[in-house]
Design an enzyme around this catalytic site. Structure first.
Site, PDB file in Angstrom:
ATOM      1  CB  CYS A 119      -0.887   0.012   1.249  1.00 57.02           C
ATOM      2  SG  CYS A 119      -2.275  -1.111   1.091  1.00 57.02           S
ATOM      3  CB  CYS A 200      -4.451  -0.290  -1.086  1.00 55.21           C
ATOM      4  SG  CYS A 200      -2.930  -1.125  -0.709  1.00 55.21           S
TER       5      CYS A 200
END
Ligand code: N1C
Length: 298
Positions: A119, A200
């Site tokens: 992420c 993400c």
């Protein structure tokens, strides 16, 4: 009688030998033709002539070498089988119409080569290919598609086949204007889609402020990646608009094409922020052009 029969026998032998020779020649020609056909050995002139450059010479060696370098040296923990990956890669387009390639053709390859991306690390780009990759190499804090196995293997290469041959077409491949569903375009669109879907946290994008439309809705970034970010996982896109050094930088964040990007993102419930000439990127530009006035200040 004896005198007459001798020439007759000689003639018969001659006929027999001649017939045998003929059978041998015809046989050899047939075998050679069969081997040539089995190898797909058609003369290059018979391959279709496309407007794009042909498959990269030594494609197999380059792709396999890159795969072994990535999966064996850079990310050995991924445990990827490069020979299987190569086979899946060539099965996607070999012996197929290079204008009729589908995502389904690449499905086995994408499944074999996929790996997780952390992420907050995704860097997308459009029309800033070289600078974006110089940035990731120097800083190491963000990753582009070319830092994943799929992007690393295929970066800068060209490939296509032909339905009439089991070989690569090294002469020419379809230009994207000739047909959109060519092996190269379908590959990059699919790999880009998977890369965007996996993102993400905060996603960065580096756009080119020195062109009239830094955000182009027909680019892969504008037509695929922006729409494939998952709003449940991505909460913010940080846009960096970079200008060529020495060009008076206008307020690119207020350009209409950037506003269009902002409204697409906000419509998808993803936050937006924009910055012109991000300092770390400008410093990388300056390494190559230290004499530029923009660089002297530092
Ligand atoms: O069409 P673009 O840029 O907006 O595509 C860039 C965008 C990036 O964010 C990447 O994730 O899409 C991904 N990507 C590549 O990583 C890539 N490497 C090489 C898309 N295309 C890529 N290429 C080649 O550059 C490919 O041949 C494609 O057609 C171009 C797109 O470059 P662009 O127009 O500057």
């Amino acid at each position: 009688m004896v005198r007459e029969s001798r020439p007759c026998w000689t003639q018969k032998w001659r006929c027999l030998l001649l017939g045998l020779l003929l059978v041998l020649i015809v046989g050899a020609v047939a075998v050679l033709a069969a081997v040539a056909l089995a190898r797909g050995g058609r003369p290059p002139a018979e391959l279709p002539q496309w407007k794009g450059r042909g498959s990269t010479a030594h494609l197999k060696e380059i792709l396999l070498g890159r795969c072994f370098a990535y999966a064996g040296l850079l990310r050995p923990e991924l445990r990827k089988d490069c020979l299987k990956i190569w086979n899946a890669f060539q099965n996607a387009f070999i012996s197929k119409n290079p204008c009729n390639i589908t995502e389904q053709d690449y499905q086995p390859l994408m499944a074999l080569a996929a790996h997780p991306i952390p992420c907050n690390k995704t860097l997308l780009w459009s029309k800033t290919n070289e600078l974006a990759h110089r940035y990731t190499k120097v800083r190491g804090d963000l990753l582009t598609l070319e830092d994943t196995l799929l992007g690393y293997m295929a970066d800068g290469l060209m490939w296509c086949g032909s339905p009439s041959s089991p070989e690569m077409n090294y002469q020419s491949c379809p230009h994207w204007l000739e047909c959109a569903n060519n092996p190269n375009s379908v590959y990059w669109k699919m790999a880009s889609r998977i890369f965007a879907e996996a993102a993400c946290g905060v996603v960065h994008v580096m756009l080119n402020g020195s062109i009239s439309q830094p955000f182009g809705n027909s680019s892969i970034f504008g037509s695929v990646e922006v729409h494939r970010l998952n709003p449940k996982r991505v909460h913010l896109m940080k846009v960096w608009v970079i200008h060529n050094l020495g060009v008076q930088s206008s307020d690119s964040c207020s350009k209409s094409s950037i506003k269009e990007l902002k409204s697409i993102l906000e419509g998808r419930n993803i936050g937006f922020s924009c910055e012109g000439d991000h300092r770390a990127v400008q410093l990388i530009q300056c390494v190559g052009n230290p004499e530029e006035p923009a660089c002297r200040a530092c």
